[in-house]
Scaffold this motif. Structure first.
Motif, PDB file in Angstrom:
ATOM      1  N   TYR A 176       0.828  -1.208   0.000  1.00 30.49           N
ATOM      2  CA  TYR A 176       0.000   0.000   0.000  1.00 30.49           C
ATOM      3  C   TYR A 176       0.862   1.258   0.000  1.00 30.49           C
ATOM      4  O   TYR A 176       0.543   2.252  -0.659  1.00 30.49           O
ATOM      5  CB  TYR A 176      -0.932  -0.010   1.208  1.00 30.49           C
ATOM      6  CG  TYR A 176      -1.847  -1.204   1.266  1.00 30.49           C
ATOM      7  CD1 TYR A 176      -2.427  -1.732   0.113  1.00 30.49           C
ATOM      8  CD2 TYR A 176      -2.143  -1.838   2.481  1.00 30.49           C
ATOM      9  CE1 TYR A 176      -3.265  -2.833   0.160  1.00 30.49           C
ATOM     10  CE2 TYR A 176      -2.978  -2.940   2.535  1.00 30.49           C
ATOM     11  CZ  TYR A 176      -3.536  -3.427   1.385  1.00 30.49           C
ATOM     12  OH  TYR A 176      -4.362  -4.532   1.432  1.00 30.49           O
ATOM     13  N   GLN A 177       1.962   1.224   0.748  1.00 32.38           N
ATOM     14  CA  GLN A 177       2.863   2.368   0.769  1.00 32.38           C
ATOM     15  C   GLN A 177       3.503   2.597  -0.595  1.00 32.38           C
ATOM     16  O   GLN A 177       3.766   3.735  -0.997  1.00 32.38           O
ATOM     17  CB  GLN A 177       3.936   2.172   1.841  1.00 32.38           C
ATOM     18  CG  GLN A 177       3.411   2.340   3.256  1.00 32.38           C
ATOM     19  CD  GLN A 177       4.491   2.057   4.284  1.00 32.38           C
ATOM     20  OE1 GLN A 177       5.464   1.374   4.005  1.00 32.38           O
ATOM     21  NE2 GLN A 177       4.303   2.584   5.480  1.00 32.38           N
ATOM     22  N   ALA A 178       3.768   1.516  -1.324  1.00 35.28           N
ATOM     23  CA  ALA A 178       4.337   1.650  -2.666  1.00 35.28           C
ATOM     24  C   ALA A 178       3.398   2.442  -3.571  1.00 35.28           C
ATOM     25  O   ALA A 178       3.836   3.279  -4.369  1.00 35.28           O
ATOM     26  CB  ALA A 178       4.607   0.266  -3.256  1.00 35.28           C
ATOM     27  N   ILE A 179       2.109   2.197  -3.453  1.00 36.15           N
ATOM     28  CA  ILE A 179       1.131   2.937  -4.262  1.00 36.15           C
ATOM     29  C   ILE A 179       1.140   4.411  -3.887  1.00 36.15           C
ATOM     30  O   ILE A 179       1.177   5.300  -4.755  1.00 36.15           O
ATOM     31  CB  ILE A 179      -0.280   2.344  -4.075  1.00 36.15           C
ATOM     32  CG1 ILE A 179      -0.321   0.895  -4.573  1.00 36.15           C
ATOM     33  CG2 ILE A 179      -1.323   3.187  -4.816  1.00 36.15           C
ATOM     34  CD1 ILE A 179      -1.609   0.168  -4.254  1.00 36.15           C
ATOM     35  N   LEU A 180       1.117   4.700  -2.580  1.00 38.40           N
ATOM     36  CA  LEU A 180       1.022   6.092  -2.129  1.00 38.40           C
ATOM     37  C   LEU A 180       2.295   6.875  -2.431  1.00 38.40           C
ATOM     38  O   LEU A 180       2.246   8.094  -2.609  1.00 38.40           O
ATOM     39  CB  LEU A 180       0.723   6.123  -0.636  1.00 38.40           C
ATOM     40  CG  LEU A 180      -0.624   5.503  -0.233  1.00 38.40           C
ATOM     41  CD1 LEU A 180      -0.777   5.487   1.277  1.00 38.40           C
ATOM     42  CD2 LEU A 180      -1.775   6.250  -0.882  1.00 38.40           C
ATOM     43  N   GLN A 181       3.421   6.196  -2.499  1.00 40.28           N
ATOM     44  CA  GLN A 181       4.671   6.891  -2.802  1.00 40.28           C
ATOM     45  C   GLN A 181       4.906   7.045  -4.290  1.00 40.28           C
ATOM     46  O   GLN A 181       5.318   8.101  -4.753  1.00 40.28           O
ATOM     47  CB  GLN A 181       5.858   6.159  -2.176  1.00 40.28           C
ATOM     48  CG  GLN A 181       6.056   6.475  -0.709  1.00 40.28           C
ATOM     49  CD  GLN A 181       7.493   6.211  -0.283  1.00 40.28           C
ATOM     50  OE1 GLN A 181       8.109   5.247  -0.707  1.00 40.28           O
ATOM     51  NE2 GLN A 181       8.024   7.072   0.553  1.00 40.28           N
ATOM     52  N   GLU A 182       4.671   5.989  -5.052  1.00 39.05           N
ATOM     53  CA  GLU A 182       5.025   6.000  -6.459  1.00 39.05           C
ATOM     54  C   GLU A 182       3.867   6.410  -7.368  1.00 39.05           C
ATOM     55  O   GLU A 182       4.085   6.986  -8.433  1.00 39.05           O
ATOM     56  CB  GLU A 182       5.550   4.626  -6.880  1.00 39.05           C
ATOM     57  CG  GLU A 182       6.809   4.223  -6.129  1.00 39.05           C
ATOM     58  CD  GLU A 182       7.313   2.845  -6.551  1.00 39.05           C
ATOM     59  OE1 GLU A 182       7.095   2.474  -7.732  1.00 39.05           O
ATOM     60  OE2 GLU A 182       7.900   2.154  -5.723  1.00 39.05           O
ATOM     61  N   TYR A 183       2.630   6.109  -6.976  1.00 41.70           N
ATOM     62  CA  TYR A 183       1.475   6.377  -7.837  1.00 41.70           C
ATOM     63  C   TYR A 183       0.353   7.068  -7.057  1.00 41.70           C
ATOM     64  O   TYR A 183      -0.785   6.583  -7.027  1.00 41.70           O
ATOM     65  CB  TYR A 183       0.960   5.072  -8.454  1.00 41.70           C
ATOM     66  CG  TYR A 183       2.052   4.146  -8.933  1.00 41.70           C
ATOM     67  CD1 TYR A 183       2.853   4.505 -10.014  1.00 41.70           C
ATOM     68  CD2 TYR A 183       2.299   2.930  -8.297  1.00 41.70           C
ATOM     69  CE1 TYR A 183       3.878   3.677 -10.452  1.00 41.70           C
ATOM     70  CE2 TYR A 183       3.320   2.098  -8.732  1.00 41.70           C
ATOM     71  CZ  TYR A 183       4.101   2.477  -9.811  1.00 41.70           C
ATOM     72  OH  TYR A 183       5.109   1.650 -10.236  1.00 41.70           O
ATOM     73  N   PRO A 184       0.611   8.206  -6.402  1.00 39.74           N
ATOM     74  CA  PRO A 184      -0.403   8.812  -5.526  1.00 39.74           C
ATOM     75  C   PRO A 184      -1.587   9.411  -6.260  1.00 39.74           C
ATOM     76  O   PRO A 184      -2.611   9.673  -5.625  1.00 39.74           O
ATOM     77  CB  PRO A 184       0.394   9.910  -4.804  1.00 39.74           C
ATOM     78  CG  PRO A 184       1.485  10.264  -5.748  1.00 39.74           C
ATOM     79  CD  PRO A 184       1.859   8.982  -6.437  1.00 39.74           C
ATOM     80  N   ASP A 185      -1.466   9.635  -7.575  1.00 36.63           N
ATOM     81  CA  ASP A 185      -2.583  10.214  -8.310  1.00 36.63           C
ATOM     82  C   ASP A 185      -3.318   9.179  -9.158  1.00 36.63           C
ATOM     83  O   ASP A 185      -4.133   9.546 -10.002  1.00 36.63           O
ATOM     84  CB  ASP A 185      -2.089  11.360  -9.200  1.00 36.63           C
ATOM     85  CG  ASP A 185      -1.002  10.919 -10.169  1.00 36.63           C
ATOM     86  OD1 ASP A 185      -0.431   9.829  -9.955  1.00 36.63           O
ATOM     87  OD2 ASP A 185      -0.710  11.662 -11.124  1.00 36.63           O
ATOM     88  N   MET A 186      -3.072   7.919  -8.932  1.00 36.51           N
ATOM     89  CA  MET A 186      -3.784   6.878  -9.651  1.00 36.51           C
ATOM     90  C   MET A 186      -5.165   6.644  -9.027  1.00 36.51           C
ATOM     91  O   MET A 186      -5.439   7.032  -7.892  1.00 36.51           O
ATOM     92  CB  MET A 186      -2.989   5.573  -9.637  1.00 36.51           C
ATOM     93  CG  MET A 186      -1.672   5.630 -10.386  1.00 36.51           C
ATOM     94  SD  MET A 186      -1.849   5.892 -12.172  1.00 36.51           S
ATOM     95  CE  MET A 186      -1.353   7.599 -12.338  1.00 36.51           C
ATOM     96  N   GLU A 187      -6.013   5.984  -9.752  1.00 37.96           N
ATOM     97  CA  GLU A 187      -7.403   5.780  -9.326  1.00 37.96           C
ATOM     98  C   GLU A 187      -7.508   4.971  -8.041  1.00 37.96           C
ATOM     99  O   GLU A 187      -8.418   5.179  -7.236  1.00 37.96           O
ATOM    100  CB  GLU A 187      -8.169   5.081 -10.464  1.00 37.96           C
ATOM    101  CG  GLU A 187      -9.643   4.856 -10.182  1.00 37.96           C
ATOM    102  CD  GLU A 187     -10.328   4.129 -11.326  1.00 37.96           C
ATOM    103  OE1 GLU A 187     -11.500   3.741 -11.147  1.00 37.96           O
ATOM    104  OE2 GLU A 187      -9.697   3.952 -12.383  1.00 37.96           O
ATOM    105  N   VAL A 188      -6.583   4.046  -7.828  1.00 36.69           N
ATOM    106  CA  VAL A 188      -6.672   3.159  -6.671  1.00 36.69           C
ATOM    107  C   VAL A 188      -5.997   3.734  -5.431  1.00 36.69           C
ATOM    108  O   VAL A 188      -6.005   3.091  -4.377  1.00 36.69           O
ATOM    109  CB  VAL A 188      -6.064   1.782  -6.995  1.00 36.69           C
ATOM    110  CG1 VAL A 188      -6.815   1.121  -8.138  1.00 36.69           C
ATOM    111  CG2 VAL A 188      -4.584   1.906  -7.322  1.00 36.69           C
ATOM    112  N   ALA A 189      -5.418   4.925  -5.528  1.00 32.81           N
ATOM    113  CA  ALA A 189      -4.692   5.496  -4.389  1.00 32.81           C
ATOM    114  C   ALA A 189      -5.566   5.679  -3.145  1.00 32.81           C
ATOM    115  O   ALA A 189      -5.125   5.359  -2.033  1.00 32.81           O
ATOM    116  CB  ALA A 189      -4.032   6.809  -4.788  1.00 32.81           C
ATOM    117  N   PRO A 190      -6.824   6.205  -3.251  1.00 35.50           N
ATOM    118  CA  PRO A 190      -7.650   6.319  -2.042  1.00 35.50           C
ATOM    119  C   PRO A 190      -7.887   4.981  -1.348  1.00 35.50           C
ATOM    120  O   PRO A 190      -7.812   4.890  -0.118  1.00 35.50           O
ATOM    121  CB  PRO A 190      -8.959   6.910  -2.570  1.00 35.50           C
ATOM    122  CG  PRO A 190      -8.588   7.601  -3.829  1.00 35.50           C
ATOM    123  CD  PRO A 190      -7.491   6.794  -4.427  1.00 35.50           C
TER     124      PRO A 190
END
Length: 310
Positions: A176-190
Motif C-alpha cells: 500500500y505504501q508503494a502505491i502512495l509513494q510512487e502512484y499517488p494520483d492513480m485511481e486506486v490510491a484512495p
C-alpha cells in the motif's frame, strides 16, 4: 481375336512418374497461427528475403507489423529490437521504439500475473521520451506510461489485499505504501490509503491508522472509500486535529536526518527525485516522476511473515 499390344513396363513407369511429379514437387501453402493462409505480401516478407534485405530497415518494420497483425507480439519484439540495434538513427526509430513498448504491453495478461511486461513497456516508453524528445509519439508515450502506472498500482493493491487476508500485515503495508509513494494520483490510491489504515489497525497501531484515515478524508474527500473510512475513523476515536495534508509527508518518507515520518512508516525510504515539468500541476505529495525513473520505496528488502520478501 485381335490382341492389343501392351506398352513396355519402363514406359508405364515413366508415365506414372510424370503424372505424380507436380504433386510431389508442389509445396503446401504456409499457414499462420490462426489457421489462415499467409498472404502473398507475407510470403514475400518472410520467404523472399535475401541476406542483404534482412538488414533493410523497411523490410524489418514490415516483418514486425506482420507479426503485430497476427498478434504474435513476442516475435514482433524480436524484429523491433533488431531494427533498433541496426538503425538507431533512422527516421523510423521513434516509431519502432513506440511499437516495441506496445508489443510488451500487449503481452500483459491480468493484474494477478507477472507484471514484468508492464515494467518493460514503461521503461521503453521512458526511453522513447528521453532519446527522441518532442517526437510525434511523445504524447502517446506519456499516456502509455500512465496506463502502466495504473496497472502496476492495481497489481500492488491486489497483492496487498492477498497478504492482508493471510495475516502478513507488514508485507501488505509495504504494498500500500508503494502505491502512495510512487502512484499517488492513480485511481486506486484512495483505496490503498484506506487499506493501509486497516492494516495498521490490524496489528495494533491505531494511532497510525487514525493518521492515515485523517489524511484520506482530507486528500480524497469524494472517494469511494469515504464512508468506510469515516466509520473506521469514528471507531478509532475520530480524526487527529494536528494532521493536515499540506504538512503530511508521504508514507515512508524520511526527513533530512533519516527520521521516520509522522505517518508511522515501518520502512526507510529514499527521497523522491525532482518532479518533471509535466508533473507540476499534481498535488504536492510524493509525485510519481513520469519523465524519469520512479524512486525506490525501500533502501534494502525486509523479510516479512509467511517467508516472503516484502
Amino acid at each position: 481375336m485381335v490382341r492389343v499390344a501392351r506398352p513396355p513396363i519402363p514406359l508405364l513407369l515413366c508415365l506414372i512418374a510424370l503424372l505424380l511429379a507436380p504433386a510431389c514437387t508442389s509445396k503446401p501453402r504456409a499457414a499462420d497461427s490462426s489457421g489462415k493462409g499467409v498472404t502473398r505480401t507475407d510470403e514475400q516478407i518472410f520467404l523472399g528475403d535475401t541476406i542483404e534485405r534482412n538488414y533493410d530497415p523497411h523490410v524489418i518494420i514490415k516483418r514486425a507489423e506482420a507479426f503485430f497483425d497476427r498478434e504474435e507480439f513476442a516475435e514482433a519484439v524480436v524484429e523491433l529490437q533488431h531494427f533498433l540495434e541496426l538503425h538507431r538513427a533512422h527516421r523510423l526509430a521513434p516509431y519502432a521504439q513506440f511499437r516495441l513498448g506496445e508489443a510488451h504491453l500487449h503481452q500483459a495478461r491480468t493484474i494477478d500475473r507477472d507484471p514484468e511486461p508492464v515494467l518493460k513497456a514503461e521503461s521503453i516508453f521512458r526511453k522513447l521520451r528521453a532519446e527522441f524528445p518532442k517526437s510525434r509519439y511523445d504524447e502517446e508515450a506519456l499516456a502509455r506510461i500512465r496506463e502502466c502506472h495504473e496497472w502496476l498500482a492495481k497489481t500492488h493493491l491486489f497483492v496487498g489485499k492477498f497478504y492482508f487476508r493471510r495475516g502478513a500485515y507488514l508485507a501488505a503495508a509495504h504494498r500500500y505504501q508503494a502505491i502512495l509513494q510512487e502512484y499517488p494520483d492513480m485511481e486506486v490510491a484512495p483505496e490503498a490509503q484506506y487499506q493501509l489504515a486497516r492494516t495498521y489497525e490490524a496489528f495494533g497501531a491505531e494511532e497510525w491508522a487514525r493518521e492515515q484515515l485523517t489524511i484520506l478524508t482530507q486528500r480524497y474527500p469524494n472517494s469511494s472509500t469515504e464512508k468506510d473510512a469515516q466509520k473506521l475513523l469514528t471507531k478509532l476515536g475520530g480524526p487527529l486535529p494536528s494532521v493536515h495534508v499540506a504538512d503530511a509527508a508521504a508514507p515512508g518518507a524520511t526527513g533530512p536526518e533519516g527520521q521516520r515520518s509522522s505517518s508511522g512508516s515501518l520502512f526507510a525510504s529514499v527521497p523522491p527525485s525532482p518532479a518533471a515539468p509535466e508533473d507540476a500541476a499534481r498535488p504536492n505529495f510524493a509525485r510519481a516522476d513520469i519523465s524519469g525513473r520512479a524512486p525506490a520505496l525501500v533502501a534494502t528488502p525486509k523479510f516479512c511473515r509467511l517467508g516472503v520478501w516484502c
